[in-house]
Design a protein around this motif. Structure first.
Motif, PDB file in Angstrom:
ATOM      1  N   GLN A   1      19.611  90.142   8.857  1.00  0.00           N
ATOM      2  CA  GLN A   1      19.086  90.256   7.496  1.00  0.00           C
ATOM      3  C   GLN A   1      20.249  90.566   6.549  1.00  0.00           C
ATOM      4  OE1 GLN A   1      15.878  89.572   7.377  1.00  0.00           O
ATOM      5  NE2 GLN A   1      15.686  89.651   9.609  1.00  0.00           N
ATOM      6  N   PRO A   2      20.118  90.190   5.292  1.00  0.00           N
ATOM      7  CA  PRO A   2      21.221  90.450   4.358  1.00  0.00           C
ATOM      8  C   PRO A   2      21.522  91.947   4.256  1.00  0.00           C
ATOM      9  CG  PRO A   2      19.285  89.573   3.215  1.00  0.00           C
ATOM     10  CD  PRO A   2      19.016  89.442   4.669  1.00  0.00           C
ATOM     11  N   GLY A   3      22.799  92.267   4.164  1.00  0.00           N
ATOM     12  CA  GLY A   3      23.204  93.644   3.977  1.00  0.00           C
ATOM     13  C   GLY A   3      23.071  94.506   5.215  1.00  0.00           C
ATOM     14  N   ARG A   4      22.842  93.872   6.346  1.00  0.00           N
ATOM     15  CA  ARG A   4      22.721  94.673   7.563  1.00  0.00           C
ATOM     16  C   ARG A   4      23.876  94.382   8.512  1.00  0.00           C
ATOM     17  NH1 ARG A   4      17.695  97.238   8.376  1.00  0.00           N
ATOM     18  NH2 ARG A   4      17.745  97.173  10.654  1.00  0.00           N
ATOM     19  N   VAL A   5      24.034  95.287   9.464  1.00  0.00           N
ATOM     20  CA  VAL A   5      25.115  95.153  10.427  1.00  0.00           C
ATOM     21  C   VAL A   5      24.511  94.957  11.818  1.00  0.00           C
ATOM     22  CG1 VAL A   5      27.136  96.252  11.460  1.00  0.00           C
ATOM     23  CG2 VAL A   5      26.581  96.660   9.056  1.00  0.00           C
ATOM     24  N   LEU A   6      24.879  93.845  12.456  1.00  0.00           N
ATOM     25  CA  LEU A   6      24.367  93.565  13.794  1.00  0.00           C
ATOM     26  C   LEU A   6      25.498  93.740  14.795  1.00  0.00           C
ATOM     27  CD1 LEU A   6      22.154  92.111  15.688  1.00  0.00           C
ATOM     28  CD2 LEU A   6      23.573  90.096  15.335  1.00  0.00           C
ATOM     29  N   GLY A   7      25.217  94.458  15.873  1.00  0.00           N
ATOM     30  CA  GLY A   7      26.236  94.629  16.908  1.00  0.00           C
ATOM     31  C   GLY A   7      25.941  93.770  18.115  1.00  0.00           C
ATOM     32  N   LEU A   8      26.959  93.055  18.591  1.00  0.00           N
ATOM     33  CA  LEU A   8      26.846  92.359  19.874  1.00  0.00           C
ATOM     34  C   LEU A   8      27.579  93.223  20.886  1.00  0.00           C
ATOM     35  CD1 LEU A   8      27.697  88.659  18.922  1.00  0.00           C
ATOM     36  CD2 LEU A   8      25.451  89.615  19.394  1.00  0.00           C
ATOM     37  N   VAL A   9      26.837  93.771  21.868  1.00  0.00           N
ATOM     38  CA  VAL A   9      27.433  94.742  22.785  1.00  0.00           C
ATOM     39  C   VAL A   9      27.389  94.221  24.211  1.00  0.00           C
ATOM     40  CG1 VAL A   9      27.564  97.228  23.104  1.00  0.00           C
ATOM     41  CG2 VAL A   9      25.904  96.279  21.522  1.00  0.00           C
ATOM     42  N   GLY A  10      28.331  94.660  24.998  1.00  0.00           N
ATOM     43  CA  GLY A  10      28.331  94.312  26.410  1.00  0.00           C
ATOM     44  C   GLY A  10      29.711  94.464  26.990  1.00  0.00           C
ATOM     45  N   GLU A  11      29.792  94.316  28.318  1.00  0.00           N
ATOM     46  CA  GLU A  11      31.105  94.402  28.957  1.00  0.00           C
ATOM     47  C   GLU A  11      31.918  93.152  28.639  1.00  0.00           C
ATOM     48  OE1 GLU A  11      30.831  96.034  33.296  1.00  0.00           O
ATOM     49  OE2 GLU A  11      28.880  95.246  32.728  1.00  0.00           O
ATOM     50  N   SER A  12      33.191  93.188  29.032  1.00  0.00           N
ATOM     51  CA  SER A  12      34.020  91.993  28.884  1.00  0.00           C
ATOM     52  C   SER A  12      33.431  90.864  29.710  1.00  0.00           C
ATOM     53  CB  SER A  12      35.424  92.260  29.421  1.00  0.00           C
ATOM     54  OG  SER A  12      36.028  93.227  28.644  1.00  0.00           O
ATOM     55  N   GLY A  13      33.584  89.649  29.222  1.00  0.00           N
ATOM     56  CA  GLY A  13      33.134  88.498  29.993  1.00  0.00           C
ATOM     57  C   GLY A  13      31.658  88.219  29.847  1.00  0.00           C
ATOM     58  N   CYS A  14      31.020  88.826  28.852  1.00  0.00           N
ATOM     59  CA  CYS A  14      29.592  88.601  28.666  1.00  0.00           C
ATOM     60  C   CYS A  14      29.300  87.543  27.603  1.00  0.00           C
ATOM     61  CB  CYS A  14      28.872  89.893  28.300  1.00  0.00           C
ATOM     62  SG  CYS A  14      28.728  91.006  29.694  1.00  0.00           S
ATOM     63  N   GLY A  15      30.338  87.046  26.963  1.00  0.00           N
ATOM     64  CA  GLY A  15      30.123  85.980  25.987  1.00  0.00           C
ATOM     65  C   GLY A  15      29.963  86.459  24.562  1.00  0.00           C
ATOM     66  N   LYS A  16      30.252  87.744  24.303  1.00  0.00           N
ATOM     67  CA  LYS A  16      30.101  88.259  22.938  1.00  0.00           C
ATOM     68  C   LYS A  16      31.039  87.553  21.977  1.00  0.00           C
ATOM     69  CE  LYS A  16      31.717  92.310  23.899  1.00  0.00           C
ATOM     70  NZ  LYS A  16      32.182  92.563  25.265  1.00  0.00           N
ATOM     71  N   THR A  17      32.307  87.499  22.370  1.00  0.00           N
ATOM     72  CA  THR A  17      33.306  86.921  21.478  1.00  0.00           C
ATOM     73  C   THR A  17      33.053  85.429  21.267  1.00  0.00           C
ATOM     74  OG1 THR A  17      34.926  88.568  22.091  1.00  0.00           O
ATOM     75  CG2 THR A  17      35.765  86.529  21.186  1.00  0.00           C
ATOM     76  N   MET A  18      32.661  84.731  22.331  1.00  0.00           N
ATOM     77  CA  MET A  18      32.352  83.296  22.194  1.00  0.00           C
ATOM     78  C   MET A  18      31.210  83.106  21.205  1.00  0.00           C
ATOM     79  SD  MET A  18      34.273  81.381  23.823  1.00  0.00           S
ATOM     80  CE  MET A  18      35.733  81.893  24.672  1.00  0.00           C
ATOM     81  N   THR A  19      30.189  83.948  21.310  1.00  0.00           N
ATOM     82  CA  THR A  19      29.065  83.855  20.383  1.00  0.00           C
ATOM     83  C   THR A  19      29.550  84.067  18.954  1.00  0.00           C
ATOM     84  OG1 THR A  19      27.671  84.758  22.125  1.00  0.00           O
ATOM     85  CG2 THR A  19      26.762  84.767  19.902  1.00  0.00           C
ATOM     86  N   ALA A  20      30.368  85.113  18.773  1.00  0.00           N
ATOM     87  CA  ALA A  20      30.828  85.439  17.429  1.00  0.00           C
ATOM     88  C   ALA A  20      31.687  84.307  16.865  1.00  0.00           C
ATOM     89  CB  ALA A  20      31.625  86.743  17.463  1.00  0.00           C
ATOM     90  N   ARG A  21      32.557  83.764  17.716  1.00  0.00           N
ATOM     91  CA  ARG A  21      33.460  82.737  17.204  1.00  0.00           C
ATOM     92  C   ARG A  21      32.743  81.424  16.935  1.00  0.00           C
ATOM     93  NH1 ARG A  21      39.036  82.952  20.422  1.00  0.00           N
ATOM     94  NH2 ARG A  21      39.317  81.020  19.262  1.00  0.00           N
ATOM     95  N   SER A  22      31.624  81.182  17.629  1.00  0.00           N
ATOM     96  CA  SER A  22      30.888  79.946  17.345  1.00  0.00           C
ATOM     97  C   SER A  22      30.268  80.005  15.945  1.00  0.00           C
ATOM     98  CB  SER A  22      29.829  79.693  18.411  1.00  0.00           C
ATOM     99  OG  SER A  22      28.898  80.736  18.412  1.00  0.00           O
ATOM    100  N   LEU A  23      30.104  81.228  15.397  1.00  0.00           N
ATOM    101  CA  LEU A  23      29.567  81.336  14.041  1.00  0.00           C
ATOM    102  C   LEU A  23      30.527  80.710  13.021  1.00  0.00           C
ATOM    103  CD1 LEU A  23      28.219  85.006  14.084  1.00  0.00           C
ATOM    104  CD2 LEU A  23      26.975  82.887  14.512  1.00  0.00           C
ATOM    105  N   LEU A  24      31.833  80.759  13.334  1.00  0.00           N
ATOM    106  CA  LEU A  24      32.815  80.171  12.421  1.00  0.00           C
ATOM    107  C   LEU A  24      33.299  78.815  12.910  1.00  0.00           C
ATOM    108  CD1 LEU A  24      33.842  83.536  12.402  1.00  0.00           C
ATOM    109  CD2 LEU A  24      34.951  82.477  10.455  1.00  0.00           C
ATOM    110  N   GLY A  25      32.764  78.374  14.043  1.00  0.00           N
ATOM    111  CA  GLY A  25      33.264  77.119  14.609  1.00  0.00           C
ATOM    112  C   GLY A  25      34.692  77.255  15.096  1.00  0.00           C
ATOM    113  N   LEU A  26      35.081  78.448  15.539  1.00  0.00           N
ATOM    114  CA  LEU A  26      36.472  78.685  15.956  1.00  0.00           C
ATOM    115  C   LEU A  26      36.557  78.925  17.457  1.00  0.00           C
ATOM    116  CD1 LEU A  26      37.999  80.947  13.169  1.00  0.00           C
ATOM    117  CD2 LEU A  26      38.502  78.562  13.676  1.00  0.00           C
TER     118      LEU A  26
END
Lengths: 313, 673
Positions: free
Chosen positions: B350-375
């Protein structure tokens, strides 16, 4: 930064002194004496001994060394054992020939090498493979063989350029340029190959840097990432290798000057080596060392200017 | 730890598939360049050394009637101006350059290698002395000095090449010193010394073998250079005199006949060139350098993807949430032609909110985040699902369209602030560039805005920082600059990938409160990736817990952290050393046995089952639909039972270290969806 320059300067002076010491020891370690060289074969041992005495050959080595350095500081490199010409004046005439060949070859290597290297890193795939293979072959080719091939092609077949010989700049600037063209091209084949490899590796490394991801995340245009940011990052290794290339090509001009009958330093060193003309040999080594040392100093300053980490240290 | 998932993915993407069966050949002989190099060198060496046994003519045998002949049945490579057979002459001439280059190598390594080992072992003072000396030696003009040597000792090739070996030993030392030092820094060398191995044995047994590759590469390269120098000297007339053949002089001889007999220069030059090429190819092959096909497969296939996206959107019952700025539905990220890294991830912001993607290494958090920018890294791409950004589908956009969004609408700050900024440019130019691009202002105006942005992120002496370069900043300062950079385009969404992981604890808190203030003051929405529940509890409104490429539990931060429903969330919280104020510090922290299964080996059924204390037999079979639970969602088939039983992930008791879950089910690659 000042301490860095001071250290580099000290090393430079040390290198020149080392070159003189090494050639002095070398000359004295051999069993030929300058007297024998000057008088030629058939001279009696007495006359040779007298000649050596006259040349100061029997004085303590250290005295000879300090004398030489003293003379050197006044720009005096002694006279030739063979024809008595003034070595400093002779080398002053020859230095511009060698220096201009090496300089132009370096510049040409730089332009071609950077273009090809950047293309290899940016395009990848077949282009990169072709450029890598081509540069691998080019840097392995003997320069004198390349020179002959170029003469055959550009001079004999196409008739574009003169095959050998040297025209003074002051008599005919165009003739001067054409007389240097094939020698410069010859040296640039190997030089460009090495610059290509360095530029390709440097660009590849630059494009893999973390900060490139930041730039992409900021929507920075592709051309800007490649040709402003990555190229700037790769400029430090490329400039370093260009400096080294100048030194290598300067030395490599010995063979090229022989092939193309150019009156440069390399030719002088070959003639001096053939005739065991000791003062001329030492003179060439000293001049060449000074050129190398000055190139290295300029290179250090240039790298420092390019790399903020060195500049602001 | 947080860097791992990316690296792992890169490895999956770039690691070449190993050949099915190794035939015991060294790696360099499996590359075409290596095969060519080794074959040709062997051929030339054998043919040259045995030339007296097989050559069809004596090298000095003249056949003046047949002078300057082209190749024929009698003279395979033709003849020279005196009618001598080129084939016989070339290979008779070969042994001298080959042997004298070998001598040069022996001398160069005989001096350079021990010096490097000594310098690496004896420490800084010794190293400094040796290094200064070699620097001088390297700076000497080798070619001209070599001619001086010839002028004194005369035209004797072996001693001359030995002296060249002395000069080259300085470069050998330079290269080998770096290797020797890095080998020595490895711990097992210390261990060997502690175990009482003598210096010589440590060098022979441990250091030298680790240097073998570099030595081999150097040797092959220098061998080629040696051949060129020997030939060059012979070309200048400093070789064996006539009638003895030598490569260099044969080429010199040929140069006089290019008008009348151009063929003459071909055979000798070609043999010499091929031999040097062979040495260099061999060096490259040993070094493992192959022309990198790196960016060839960049252009991703968009066609099938668009279809996948459409299908996914049609199949999802969930209607788009009109209030959300960002809605990710059923997102999958995969290595091209490889395993999935992220599957079926859905969340809304939602606008103005902060969402956390949590988990151990190798869980795909960073891949998910980077797909938001197509990077996503090269070779990794979104393989299905949808990313709706303010009603616009981002999946399937071209690089150009994505690039137009980046920075302006969605910006990113990364986990390593110290390497995220371009080291070659000042902070000022790195900030004013994007400011001018995004806001269309002039140079001086952009600088004013840059200073203001820096002050907004809590940098007091903005002017000084603007003039600095990245290496002059501390980690916390660099991260503030990165945040200011991300704000230059006034984005609506900030993706922060482990924004505090690389920073000191005190600095972490400052950066987090800065982010909080930015959200409060500017209405920015943020997606934070973190493995640190403390960070999540500190600034997140919503949380999505990820495990092995899936979201296993999501909901408001309060709900998820206070009453975790998924065993993995419970386990994470149990393992978290952050203790709420007023509560006693537990004697032991809970731990999670085992590790996250890597992409490609995710089990069927629940991916956490093999590490879960509460796992049962039915957890390992694929479950048909996800049980709903409260406002968020939980990906656990036993979630209702567990909450009824008030299950808690307790710290282990002593002696209870080995968790006793089910035997891990056999990983089934590719059946993860």
């Amino acid at each position: 930064m000042l301490a860095y320059i001071a250290r580099r300067l000290a090393l430079a002076v040390g290198t020149v002194l080392a070159a003189i010491v090494i050639t002095f020891l070398l000359v004295h370690a051999g069993n030929t004496t300058p007297g024998a060289v000057r008088l030629g074969p058939g001279a009696t041992a007495d006359r040779i001994a007298a000649e050596n005495e006259a040349l100061g050959w029997n004085r303590p080595l250290f005295t000879q060394f300090t004398d030489y350095v003293g003379q050197l500081l006044q720009g005096n490199l002694g006279t030739s054992l063979i024809d008595g010409r003034d070595i400093a004046a002779d080398l002053t005439d020859r230095l511009p020939v060698t220096a201009s060949i090496a300089l132009f070859a370096t510049l040409l290597s730089g332009v071609v090498g950077i273009l090809l290297g950047v293309a290899a890193a940016v395009r990848g795939g077949r282009t990169a493979q072709g450029i890598t293979t081509g540069s691998g072959v080019a840097l392995s080719l003997p320069s004198f063989w390349v020179g002959i091939l170029l003469v055959y092609l550009l001079s004999l077949q196409l008739g574009w350029l003169p095959a050998t010989g040297y025209t003074e700049f002051s008599t005919d600037p165009v003739g001067w340029a054409t007389s240097l063209a094939i020698p410069v091209l010859t040296l640039a084949v190997g030089g460009a190959a090495i610059v290509t490899r360095t530029a390709a590796a440097g660009m590849r490394e630059a494009l893999a840097q973390e900060h490139v991801r930041t730039l992409r995340a900021m929507g920075t245009p592709q051309w800007r990432i490649r040709y402003v940011h990555a190229l700037r990052y790769a400029s430090v290794p490329v400039v370093s290798v260009l400096g080294i290339q100048f030194i290598v090509l300067f030395g490599g001009s010995v063979i090229i000057e022989n092939l193309f009958a150019l009156p440069g330093l390399g030719q002088a060193s070959q003639v001096a080596a053939v005739s065991s003309d000791f003062p001329a040999l030492i003179g060439v080594v000293v001049v060449a060392t000074v050129v190398v040392v000055i190139t290295n100093l300029l290179l250090d300053l240039l790298v420092a200017a390019l790399d903020p980490k060195v500049r602001t240290a | 730890m947080s860097v791992l998932p990316l690296d792992a993915a890169d490895e999956v993407a770039t690691e070449p598939v190993p050949p099915a069966r190794r035939r015991g050949l060294p790696a360099f002989l499996r590359r075409p360049g290596g095969i060519f190099g080794a074959t040709w060198l062997t051929f030339v060496i054998v043919a040259s050394l045995t030339a007296p046994l097989w050559r069809p003519y004596e090298p000095a045998e003249q056949d003046t009637a047949n002078a300057l002949a082209l190749p024929s049945a009698e003279h395979w490579l033709g003849t020279d101006p005196l009618g001598r057979d080129l084939l016989s002459r070339i290979f008779t001439a070969g042994s001298l350059p080959l042997l004298s280059s070998a001598l040069m190598l022996v001398v160069a390594f005989g001096i350079g290698l021990p010096l490097a080992l000594i310098a690496a072992e004896r420490g800084r003072r010794v190293e400094q002395v040796i290094s200064r000396l070699t620097e001088v030696l390297i700076a000497l003009p080798a070619t001209i000095l070599l001619l001086a040597v010839i002028g004194v000792i005369g035209n004797r090739l072996y001693p001359v090449m030995a002296i060249l070996g002395v000069m080259i030993s300085a470069s050998v030392y330079r290269v080998l010193l770096g290797v020797a030092q890095s080998v020595r820094q490895r711990l097992y060398i210390d261990a060997a010394r502690v175990n009482g191995l003598g210096s010589l044995r440590v060098n022979l047994v441990h250091v030298l073998p680790s240097m073998a590759t570099v030595v081999a590469v150097q040797a092959a390269q220098l061998f080629g250079i040696g051949l060129l120098i020997v030939a060059g000297l012979a070309f200048l007339g400093f070789g064996p005199g006539e009638p003895e053949p030598s490569w260099g002089f044969m080429i010199q001889d040929a140069s006089g006949y290019i008008y009348t007999a151009p063929w003459l220069m071909v055979p000798t030059g070609l043999v010499l060139a091929l031999t040097v090429v062979a040495a260099n190819e061999l060096a490259d092959a040993i070094a493992g350098k192959v022309a990198v096909a790196g960016r060839a497969g960049r252009r991703r296939r968009r066609g099938p993807l668009r279809r996948a996206v459409a299908a996914a959107a049609a199949g999802t019952a969930e209607a788009p949430d009109p209030a959300a700025v960002l809605q990710v539905r059923d997102l999958s990220v995969s290595v091209d032609d490889g395993p999935d890294l992220v599957t079926g991830v859905s969340f809304a912001l939602q606008p103005g909110r902060v969402l956390g993607l949590v988990g151990e290494s190798g869980c795909g958090k960073t891949m998910t985040a980077r797909s938001l920018l197509g990077l996503l890294p090269d070779g990794v791409s979104v393989s299905g699902g949808s990313i709706l950004w303010r009603g616009r589908e981002l999946v399937g956009l071209s690089e150009r369209e994505m690039s137009a969004l980046r920075g302006r609408e969605i910006a990113m700050i990364s986990q390593e602030p110290m390497v995220a900024l371009d080291p070659m440019f000042s902070i000022s130019s790195q900030l004013t560039g994007p400011i001018r691009r995004f806001r269309g202002v002039g140079r001086s105006e952009a600088r004013k805005i840059a200073a203001e942005l820096l002050r907004n992120v809590g940098i007091v002496d903005a002017e000084r920082v603007l003039k600095s370069h990245p290496h002059q900043l501390s980690g916390g300062m660099a991260q503030r600059v990165c945040i200011a950079l991300a704000l230059t385009g006034e984005p609506d969404l900030l993706v922060a990938d482990e924004p505090t992981t690389a920073l000191d604890v005190t600095v972490q808190a400052e950066i987090l409160s800065l982010l909080r203030a930015l959200v409060r003051d500017t209405g920015l929405s943020v997606v934070v990736v973190s493995h640190d529940l403390g960070v999540v509890a500190d600034i997140c409104d919503d949380v999505a817990v990820m495990y092995a490429g899936q979201v296993v539990e999501s909901g408001t931060a309060e709900a998820v952290l206070d009453a975790p429903a998924h065993p993995y969330t419970m386990a994470l919280l149990g393992a978290n050393p952050h203790v709420p104020e007023g509560e006693p510090v537990p004697e032991r922290l809970a731990s999670i046995a085992g590790t996250v299964p890597p992409p490609g080996s995710w089990p069927t059924g629940c991916r956490f089952a093999s590490r879960c204390r509460f796992a049962q037999e039915r957890c390992t079979v694929p479950f048909p639909e996800l049980p709903a639970h409260g406002a968020g969602s939980v990906l656990c088939i036993r979630v209702d039972e567990l909450s009824r039983d008030h299950a808690v992930w307790e710290p282990e008791h002593a002696g209870d270290e080995i968790a006793t879950p089910l035997a891990p089910p056999a990983p089934v690659a590719g059946v993860s969806r």
